[in-house]
Design a protein around this motif. Structure first.
Motif, PDB file in Angstrom:
ATOM      1  N   ASP A   1      -1.278  11.608   4.403  1.00 11.59           N
ATOM      2  CA  ASP A   1      -2.741  10.354   4.922  1.00 11.59           C
ATOM      3  C   ASP A   1      -4.045  11.433   5.247  1.00 11.59           C
ATOM      4  O   ASP A   1      -4.888  10.976   5.065  1.00 11.59           O
ATOM      5  CB  ASP A   1      -2.195   9.954   5.961  1.00 11.59           C
TER       6      ASP A   1
ATOM      7  N   THR B   1       3.401   6.452   3.296  1.00  7.26           N
ATOM      8  CA  THR B   1       1.766   6.839   3.762  1.00  7.26           C
ATOM      9  C   THR B   1       1.301   5.717   2.734  1.00  7.26           C
ATOM     10  O   THR B   1       1.597   5.986   1.601  1.00  7.26           O
ATOM     11  CB  THR B   1       1.373   6.831   5.258  1.00  7.26           C
ATOM     12  N   ASN B   2      -0.136   6.281   3.607  1.00  7.63           N
ATOM     13  CA  ASN B   2      -1.441   6.110   2.103  1.00  7.63           C
ATOM     14  C   ASN B   2      -2.807   6.608   2.570  1.00  7.63           C
ATOM     15  O   ASN B   2      -2.941   6.754   4.132  1.00  7.63           O
ATOM     16  CB  ASN B   2      -1.624   4.576   2.185  1.00  7.63           C
TER      17      ASN B   2
ATOM     18  N   PHE C   1       1.132  -1.281  -0.353  1.00  4.16           N
ATOM     19  CA  PHE C   1       0.251   0.112   0.194  1.00  4.16           C
ATOM     20  C   PHE C   1       1.339   1.388  -0.339  1.00  4.16           C
ATOM     21  O   PHE C   1       0.158   2.191   0.167  1.00  4.16           O
ATOM     22  CB  PHE C   1      -0.950   0.068   1.137  1.00  4.16           C
ATOM     23  N   GLN C   2       2.114   1.125  -0.099  1.00  4.47           N
ATOM     24  CA  GLN C   2       3.307   2.057  -0.178  1.00  4.47           C
ATOM     25  C   GLN C   2       3.773   2.075  -1.772  1.00  4.47           C
ATOM     26  O   GLN C   2       4.181   0.757  -2.437  1.00  4.47           O
ATOM     27  CB  GLN C   2       4.055   2.187   0.999  1.00  4.47           C
TER      28      GLN C   2
ATOM     29  N   GLU D   1      -5.270   6.013   2.819  1.00  2.00           N
ATOM     30  CA  GLU D   1      -6.688   5.364   3.353  1.00  2.00           C
ATOM     31  C   GLU D   1      -5.962   4.385   4.116  1.00  2.00           C
ATOM     32  O   GLU D   1      -7.270   4.120   5.026  1.00  2.00           O
ATOM     33  CB  GLU D   1      -7.029   3.599   2.430  1.00  2.00           C
ATOM     34  N   THR D   2      -4.856   5.192   5.077  1.00  2.00           N
ATOM     35  CA  THR D   2      -4.364   4.132   6.277  1.00  2.00           C
ATOM     36  C   THR D   2      -4.986   5.272   7.433  1.00  2.00           C
ATOM     37  O   THR D   2      -5.024   6.301   6.789  1.00  2.00           O
ATOM     38  CB  THR D   2      -2.542   4.139   6.699  1.00  2.00           C
TER      39      THR D   2
ATOM     40  N   SER E   1       0.206  15.303  -1.147  1.00  2.00           N
ATOM     41  CA  SER E   1      -0.100  13.900  -2.514  1.00  2.00           C
ATOM     42  C   SER E   1       0.245  15.333  -3.828  1.00  2.00           C
ATOM     43  O   SER E   1      -0.014  14.437  -4.731  1.00  2.00           O
ATOM     44  CB  SER E   1      -1.101  13.396  -2.441  1.00  2.00           C
TER      45      SER E   1
END
Length: 372
Positions: A300, A272-273, A223-224, A275-276, A318
Motif C-alpha cells: 500500500d 491490499t492496493n 480492488f484486491q 490506492e487504498t 509490489s
C-alpha cells in the motif's frame, strides 16, 4: 463504574463475524458491565456469547424484493429509518448509560443517534472503514449488476448520512491514524483504537507440515487480487508448495480454526492496493499474533507497509523479484525446520485486550462527563 450499554451494529457476517465487536463484548461482560446488542439478521453464526444478541428479521423474501428495498433505501433511507423505529420500540422501557454503534459504513448510525437523543445519553460511534479509503465506489462494486449504475450516488448519499451522525456523536473511535485525521474535521473528539488479534486464539506455535502452505483467509474485494503471488509461485516452480485461498465462497474454514490454519501456514498473505488509504486489515494482526511471515501484496506504500516494517512482520512489496526472494527465503527455513516463525517485535500493542481496555476507559469517561 459498572455501565449498562446499548450496542447497535451492522450484521455479523462471514468469515470473521465482527471480531472487533465480539472481543469487546466478551471483555465488557467479564468486567461486569451489562450489554445488549441489536443488529439485523443476516447470516447464521455459532460463536459463543454471554450477552443477548437481538436481530431484526429480514424484510425481503427474494432478490427482487431486496433490490426494490435497496433502491428505496437509497432514495429515502428506508432501511435505516425502519431499523431505528424497531430498536426504539425494543428498548423503550429500558434505561442505558450510553449507546455504542460500530459500523463499516453507515448502517445503523441513524438508529444509534435517535435512541441516544431520545434517552438523553451519550453516543459513541466506531468507524471501522471509510468509503473514501478505497478508489472510486469499489466497496459497492461487488454488488448485483443492476446496482452498479447507482454506485457513486450510493456512496455520496451514505457519506452524507454518515457525516451527519459523526458530527453529532459525543466521541468517535476509528482504526488508523489516517482515519483519525480524516474524521477530525467532522468531530474533534476522535480516538485511535487499532484493530488487532485475540491473544487466546492467535498465538505462536511451531507446527511442522509436509507442504509449504501460503494462505489467505478472508474476502477478496474487487480492488484486491492474488496475481503477484500466483506469478511468483509459477516462476519459482518449487516442489511441495500449496496456495490456500480461504474465502467465504471457496474453501471456507470455521471461525475457531482460523488460528490453527495460520499456525500451519508458512506464509500468510495480506491483500491490499496502493490506492487504498489507512486500511489496516484484521488479517495482518492475526498473522502477527501467530508470528507467521506476512506477505502483503501489492504494497500500500503507506501505513500498513510501515507497520509491517516496524514490527518486523514480513514484507510489503509490489516487486515480483522481492516477492520471489521472500518466498524462497521462507521456503528454505521451512525445509530446515518443517515450519516458519517470524521474529516479530512489539506485537502486544495490537492485542485486543489492550484495545478493549481503551474502549472501556472511553465509555466510562463519556458517561462521567455527561452526568456532571
Amino acid at each position: 463504574m459498572t455501565l449498562n450499554i446499548l450496542i447497535v451494529a451492522d450484521p455479523f457476517g462471514k468469515p470473521s463475524y465482527a471480531p472487533r465487536l465480539r472481543y469487546l463484548c466478551d471483555y465488557l461482560v467479564r468486567q461486569g458491565h451489562q450489554i445488549v446488542v441489536y443488529t439485523e439478521q443476516f447470516q447464521s453464526y455459532d460463536f459463543p456469547h454471554a450477552y443477548p444478541i437481538i436481530e431484526k428479521p429480514i424484510a425481503y423474501h427474494n432478490t427482487w424484493e431486496w433490490a426494490w428495498q435497496s433502491l428505496w433505501s437509497l432514495l429515502t433511507d428506508w432501511r435505516n429509518r425502519r431499523f431505528s423505529q424497531w430498536v426504539k420500540e425494543q428498548v423503550k422501557e429500558h434505561q442505558f448509560d450510553l449507546v455504542f454503534c460500530t459500523t463499516f459504513s453507515t448502517f445503523p448510525l441513524r438508529a444509534a443517534y435517535e435512541v441516544a437523543r431520545e434517552k438523553h445519553i451519550p453516543l459513541i460511534t466506531d468507524i471501522r472503514d471509510l468509503d473514501e479509503q478505497v478508489p472510486g465506489a469499489q466497496y459497492q462494486s461487488h454488488r448485483q449488476w443492476w446496482a452498479r449504475p447507482f454506485s457513486h450516488w450510493y456512496k455520496w448519499t451514505n457519506i452524507r448520512r454518515r457525516n451527519r451522525v459523526l458530527h453529532a456523536a459525543d466521541a468517535v473511535t476509528t482504526i488508523s491514524p489516517w482515519h483519525v485525521d480524516f474524521i477530525r474535521p467532522l468531530n474533534k473528539n476522535v480516538e485511535l483504537i487499532y484493530n488487532g488479534y485475540d491473544p487466546a486464539q492467535f498465538y505462536a506455535q511451531d507446527i511442522a507440515t509436509n507442504t509449504f502452505q501460503i494462505s489467505y483467509i478472508g474476502k477478496i474485494y474487487e480492488f484486491q487480487n492474488t496475481y503477484l503471488i500466483e506469478q511468483a509461485i509459477r516462476e519459482l516452480n518449487l516442489p511441495n508448495i500449496k496456495l490456500n485461498l480461504h474465502t467465504p465462497d471457496h474453501l471456507p474454514i470455521p471461525l475457531d480454526r482460523v488460528g490453527d490454519e495460520l499456525r500451519q501456514s508458512s506464509i500468510a498473505i495480506v491483500l491490499t492496493n496502493p490506492e487504498t488509504r489507512g486500511m489496516m486489515t484484521t488479517k495482518f494482526y492475526e498473522a502477527l499474533g501467530c508470528e507467521k511471515p506476512i506477505l502483503c501484496v501489492p504494497s500500500d506504500n503507506g501505513l500498513l507497509a510501515k507497520t509491517i516494517r516496524e514490527t518486523n512482520a514480513g514484507l510489503a512489496s509490489s516487486d515480483i523479484n522481492d516477492i520471489k526472494e521472500f518466498i524462497l527465503d521462507k521456503y528454505h527455513e521451512w525445509q530446515k525446520k518443517g515450519f516458519t516463525r517470524q521474529a516479530v517485535i512489539n506485537k502486544e500493542q495490537f492485542s485486543r485486550e489492550k484495545q478493549a481496555q481503551q474502549f472501556e476507559q472511553l465509555f466510562t469517561y463519556c458517561v462521567q462527563t455527561w452526568q456532571k
